[in-house]
Motif scaffolding. Structure first.
Motif, mmCIF file in Angstrom:
data_model
loop_
_atom_site.group_PDB
_atom_site.id
_atom_site.type_symbol
_atom_site.label_atom_id
_atom_site.label_comp_id
_atom_site.label_asym_id
_atom_site.label_seq_id
_atom_site.Cartn_x
_atom_site.Cartn_y
_atom_site.Cartn_z
ATOM 1 N N GLU A 42 96.148 -44.182 -51.160
ATOM 2 C CA GLU A 42 95.645 -43.943 -49.806
ATOM 3 C C GLU A 42 96.628 -43.103 -49.008
ATOM 4 N N ARG A 43 97.909 -43.383 -49.165
ATOM 5 C CA ARG A 43 98.914 -42.618 -48.431
ATOM 6 C C ARG A 43 98.927 -41.153 -48.882
ATOM 7 N N LEU A 44 98.730 -40.939 -50.183
ATOM 8 C CA LEU A 44 98.749 -39.565 -50.716
ATOM 9 C C LEU A 44 97.403 -38.869 -50.565
ATOM 10 N N TYR A 95 98.998 -30.659 -58.283
ATOM 11 C CA TYR A 95 100.445 -30.458 -58.213
ATOM 12 C C TYR A 95 101.002 -30.856 -56.845
ATOM 13 N N ASP A 96 100.267 -30.560 -55.787
ATOM 14 C CA ASP A 96 100.746 -30.884 -54.443
ATOM 15 C C ASP A 96 100.889 -32.396 -54.282
ATOM 16 N N ILE A 97 99.902 -33.142 -54.784
ATOM 17 C CA ILE A 97 99.974 -34.610 -54.716
ATOM 18 C C ILE A 97 101.137 -35.112 -55.556
ATOM 19 N N ALA A 98 101.328 -34.509 -56.736
ATOM 20 C CA ALA A 98 102.422 -34.919 -57.614
ATOM 21 C C ALA A 98 103.775 -34.706 -56.934
ATOM 22 N N MET A 99 103.925 -33.606 -56.211
ATOM 23 C CA MET A 99 105.198 -33.343 -55.536
ATOM 24 C C MET A 99 105.428 -34.339 -54.409
ATOM 25 N N ARG A 100 104.378 -34.676 -53.676
ATOM 26 C CA ARG A 100 104.519 -35.662 -52.604
ATOM 27 C C ARG A 100 104.861 -37.045 -53.181
ATOM 28 N N PHE A 101 104.274 -37.354 -54.331
ATOM 29 C CA PHE A 101 104.586 -38.628 -54.985
ATOM 30 C C PHE A 101 106.044 -38.646 -55.442
ATOM 31 N N LEU A 102 106.511 -37.520 -55.996
ATOM 32 C CA LEU A 102 107.902 -37.435 -56.445
ATOM 33 C C LEU A 102 108.859 -37.634 -55.272
ATOM 34 N N SER A 103 108.551 -37.007 -54.154
ATOM 35 C CA SER A 103 109.425 -37.163 -52.984
ATOM 36 C C SER A 103 109.399 -38.606 -52.474
#
Length: 995
Positions: A873-875, A833-841
């Motif tokens: 890689e960024r995430l 979920y944390d990765i998904a939120m960073r991707f959304l942002s």
């Protein structure tokens, strides 16, 4: 490696663990040190010790979590990292790979001292720890070899796999595409930090040691690379399920599909069963005082049950002993050894004892020496390896012929069934699996006699090799002694080695055929379970019958029973009953009829087709389809059916089941025991244990990947989700009834019996429909805004404060924010979920745009601009995890990937067998797939067969993703009639194309 590593014997020193990542390299380095001590291992000393140590300690499980308590000390990172810290020393971390290699030598001594200290504190735990290092080392070595050129990549702190991996297709979660070749030589090894493997994991491999390496043998048998096998062993040791591994741990298994992973699991269980049987046999032989160093070594070399049986047969309790044993008891073993080592000094006359039976004449002594030599030759590992390799290169055939049944009562129909195999011969390398199963069935029915034929050339070359190499006397031997040696070789081959080879060949052929049969059943079952549902229709289910009538059941679009009835269509009342059927269809606005394919199916089909062609049901445009009713009658009298439809006649229940099989095939078919569904081949002849395990696994795989809405699904469907069972499913339903709908996935942790491991396995496959929550739980979500003890991110993500505590404490200590999380309706795992939120942002999206066209546009433009690998890689994650996140965000809320599969074939008319002509082109639906051909329903009352030779790659659909050349149940095909045999009701077809 010849054996599992010994325990290190060094003096106790201080333990200094540097950090989380360096500890992984320490584990790998220490296991290399252990390998150097392998040569000092002595079976006769090791086995008793390893067998005696574990039992006294099993009653004290509380010693085991000590290593687990130390886990948080390894790193001072976030809690998410702590939860996932230890799984894989088998795979290097991407961005620290070079530093780990440089520091490897510095950390070796540190880990050795740590291991030694643990040994002094708790010896049994050290045994397990040391053996665990074995798998770590194997995987680490392979990872280092294959990952030398891997690019630097920062590991994720969520689910964390790093490395270069192939882009995952939209439906690759379920691996319905062409599966990759098993033996993939990757340029870069999948890297990352997987979830934690408990240090106290207890399994057979840790308790049982053999003279062969589990990872290496598993790799050889499955043709899968060693590092992948080592990862798979660790994943299964930690109780990970196949659906979870396939979707969320793809990097560790090199993108294997579910069938390949299941094959590895079965092979691993077989090897462990062999190892366990070997050690139990060793203990029995030791108790009888018959153990010798040579016998112990031979037993520890066994890799199959046949080898173990061959070695241990003379030492079984109650055995009268072999000819060689009786000769040894007479004291002739010295003479046999002297014939090989010092033939010039051997005098057989000195062994004559006139008053002792077996030693009274020179001929008796020669025969006794011959039996001992034959036994030595047949038990020698090098000799057996040579003859096995020789047989692989030469012509070895299996033959079957009609048994002499004149004096036995054998059904003539059974004899006719095996007409093809009454004079059958085939090379064992070319024989098909279905032929082996057919031969075995004929042999079991006493219709066929089967034998394995090894040519005389094999025997001659074997004897030459033995005389000139392995069993050549060390000095000149007199002609009479050489004659004894020649006789020993012939006797050993004919009486001992040839029967062993026959058993091994038959067992291997049968085992492979059974596995392929089970895998075929599994593939057919998967195809059937994933038949596209037909939602939103009112359906009439018809269970055909003659005397007792046709049972009718009308169900609503939500599967509720609207009406049940019985009509007598085939007793001269068909015209009068037609009015009743028309009234029912009009009253309930039902235009789809589902007919079961049992007794009176074709007559019932003709009845409805005739009425439809006459436009009798106007203004309704009625269509019908035929579905398999296999297992419906068994289910209708089961306790589950009685609980679901109380008070309803069992005959009417079967009509309800038939209708629901079209509306939602998966939800209905999971209620039936898989082996009763009837899409297999020789399923009654194969191992029922293997069959049940495979089919249950396929059901779990299908249900998990389709996903379930936890607030509306049935208990029967829920129990097939990965990580759940009957008790946990029951507890979830009880919790739902008591506390109302689940608001988010985190609430699952409140359910009794659902610990962290179960939650990890099932969470990604459970859906929570947001519209349902908003409709029924709006008040609860408003009043639960402030709950103590939990920090909530902007994504409505939920963190658990006491995740590391025991189960009983965690149920009361976990504080959950009762706030819906839109990510709970997707296939994204909570650990991501944390990765998904960073991707959304990153893309500028919000949670409320999930599944909408604008979300898809943002994702596509971002991917075109940045590229998949750069974003991953960024995430700080991997391409596979990122692909799952993208799929979850872009798929509509009600997405069901079964819509890509074939729907039932709805019809309005019918043709007869007599109407067919050679050359006629028809469309049909695949009913069953076997190893020798494909059965297709072309609507004439009898399925036609497409021989397997007519199914070629050129004729298969290029756009449809498929696992292999084989077709599966439910697929629509266009065929041409090649041959019609009306007396035998056989139709031979040619495949034109897949529709």
């Amino acid at each position: 490696m010849s054996s599992l590593p010994r325990r290190a014997k060094v003096q106790v020193q201080g333990v200094v663990l540097k950090d989380e990542f360096s500890s992984f390299s320490e584990l790998s380095s220490a296991s290399e040190e252990d390998d150097k001590e392998d040569s000092a291992w002595e079976p006769q000393k090791k086995v008793p010790r390893s067998r005696k140590q574990p039992p006294p300690k099993e009653s004290k499980p509380k010693r085991m979590p000590r290593v687990k308590k130390n886990a948080p000390q390894i790193s001072d990172g976030s809690e998410v990292v702590v939860v996932k810290e230890e799984l894989n020393s088998s795979v290097a971390i991407a961005d620290t790979a070079l530093e780990d290699r440089k520091n490897k030598l510095d950390t070796v001594q540190t880990l050795k001292t740590a291991k030694t200290k643990q040994k002094c504190a708790a010896q049994p735990h050290t045994v397990r720890r040391t053996k665990k290092l074995k798998v770590d080392e194997e995987t680490s070595k392979a990872s280092n070899l294959e990952g030398e050129s891997s690019s630097s990549e920062t590991p994720s702190t969520s689910t964390v796999w790093g490395g270069t991996c192939k882009k995952e297709e939209n439906d690759d979660d379920f691996t319905f595409g062409q599966s990759p070749l098993k033996k993939i030589k990757t340029e870069t090894c999948p890297q990352g930090q997987p979830v934690k493997f408990p240090a106290n994991a207890n399994n057979i491999k840790e308790e049982v040691e053999m003279n062969w390496d589990m990872v290496q043998v598993l790799s050889e048998r499955t043709n899968i690379e060693p590092w992948v096998c080592a990862n798979i062993i660790r994943l299964f040791n930690d109780d990970n399920t196949i659906p979870f591994i396939i979707r969320y741990r793809k990097e560790l298994i090199n993108n294997l599909d579910a069938d390949s992973l299941r094959e590895v699991q079965q092979t691993l269980e077989e090897l462990r069963a062999v190892a366990k049987k070997v050690h139990s046999t060793i203990q029995k032989v030791k108790k009888e005082g018959k153990m010798s160093e040579c016998l112990l070594k031979a037993m520890l070399n066994c890799k199959t049950f046949e080898e173990l049986e061959h070695v241990s047969a003379p030492y079984k309790t109650g055995s009268k002993g072999t000819k060689a044993q009786r000769a040894r008891q007479l004291g002739l073993e010295g003479a046999a050894r002297a014939l090989l080592e010092k033939p010039g000094e051997l005098s057989l006359l000195s062994y004559i004892r006139p008053d002792v039976k077996g030693l009274s004449t020179l001929q008796d002594i020669e025969i006794g020496v011959q039996h001992i030599l034959a036994d030595m030759i047949a038990k020698d590992k090098d000799t057996l390896d040579f003859i096995r390799n020789l047989c692989q290169k030469r012509h070895v055939c299996i033959q079957s012929s009609l048994a002499k049944v004149s004096s036995k009562k054998v059904n003539e129909k059974d004899v006719d069934k095996f007409l093809l195999y009454q004079h059958f011969s085939c090379n064992i390398r070319n024989i098909h699996h279905h032929q082996i199963l057919a031969i075995n069935r004929g042999e079991n029915l006493k219709v066929l006699t089967v034998k394995v034929n090894i040519s005389d050339g094999v025997k001659d070359e074997f004897c030459r090799w033995c005389i000139q190499n392995r069993w050549r006397p060390r000095s000149f031997a007199r002609p009479e002694l050489m004659k004894i040696l020649y006789n020993s070789l012939n006797d050993s081959f004919k009486r001992l080695i040839y029967p062993l080879l026959c058993r091994e060949f038959r067992a291997k052929l049968t085992s492979d055929a059974e596995k392929e049969s089970v895998m075929m059943f599994g593939r057919n079952l998967r195809q059937l379970l994933l038949t596209s549902p037909v939602p939103g229709r009112t359906l009439m289910g018809v269970d055909p019958g003659y005397k007792h009538g046709c049972k009718l059941a009308i169900i609503s679009p939500t599967s509720q029973i609207l009406h049940t009835d019985v009509v007598y269509l085939h007793c001269g009342q068909g015209f009068r009953e037609a009015a009743k059927i028309k009234t029912l269809l009009l009253n309930f606005n039902c235009s789809t009829v589902v007919i079961g394919n049992g007794t009176a199916c074709r007559e019932t089909e003709a009845y409805f087709a005739d009425l439809i062609m006459k436009n009798y049901f106007a203004p309704l445009d009625v269509v019908y389809c035929i579905v398999s009713e296999a297992g419906a009658s068994i289910y209708s009298v089961s306790p589950e059916a009685n609980k679901e439809m109380p008070g309803l006649d069992p005959n009417l229940r079967s009509a309800v089941s038939i209708a629901r099989r079209v509306q939602d095939p998966l939800a209905e078919l999971v209620k039936i025991e898989p082996k009763h569904i009837g899409v297999g081949m020789y399923q009654h002849d194969v191992s029922q244990t293997l069959l049940k395990a495979t089919l249950d696994s396929v059901v779990e795989e299908c249900v998990s990947f389709v996903g379930v809405d936890i607030n509306i699904c049935s208990e029967v469907l829920l129990r097939h989700i990965a990580g759940l069972n009957a008790n946990r499913a029951k507890n979830i339903i009880e919790w739902r009834e008591k506390n109302g709908p689940f608001i988010n996935r985190e609430q699952l942790k409140k359910v009794k019996g659902l610990g962290p491991k179960s939650f990890q396995q099932c969470a990604g496959f459970i859906r929570i429909n947001q519209d349902y929550i908003r409709t029924f739980c709006s008040q609860q979500t408003e009043t639960s805004g402030q709950i103590q003890g939990v920090a909530v991110t902007s994504s409505a993500d939920v963190e658990v404060t006491n995740e590391k505590q025991g189960k009983k404490k965690s149920k009361t200590a976990v504080n959950i924010l009762l706030k819906p999380n839109p990510l709970d309706q997707t296939c994204i795992h909570p650990e991501s979920y944390d990765i998904a939120m960073r991707f959304l942002s990153s893309i500028g999206g919000t949670l409320y745009e999930i599944g909408k066209p604008e979300m898809q546009q943002k994702i596509n433009s971002f991917l075109e601009k940045e590229g998949m690998e750069k974003i991953a890689e960024r995430l700080q994650t991997t391409v596979h995890t990122l692909q799952v996140i993208i799929d979850g965000l872009s798929q509509p809320e009600s997405f069901d990937f079964r819509t890509d599969f074939d729907k039932p074939d709805f019809k309005r008319s019918i043709v007869c067998l007599e109407d067919l002509q050679i050359g006629t082109v028809l469309t049909g639906k695949v009913e069953n797939a076997t190893l020798f051909g494909i059965f297709v329903d072309i609507g004439v009352g009898k399925s036609g067969l497409i021989p397997i030779r007519n199914v070629t790659e050129a004729k298969l659909s290029k756009t449809k993703k498929r696992r292999s050349l084989g077709l599966g149940p439910g697929e629509r095909v266009e065929v041409q009639v090649l041959n019609i045999d009306i007396p035998r009701s056989r139709i031979t077809l040619d495949l034109i194309r897949v529709l």
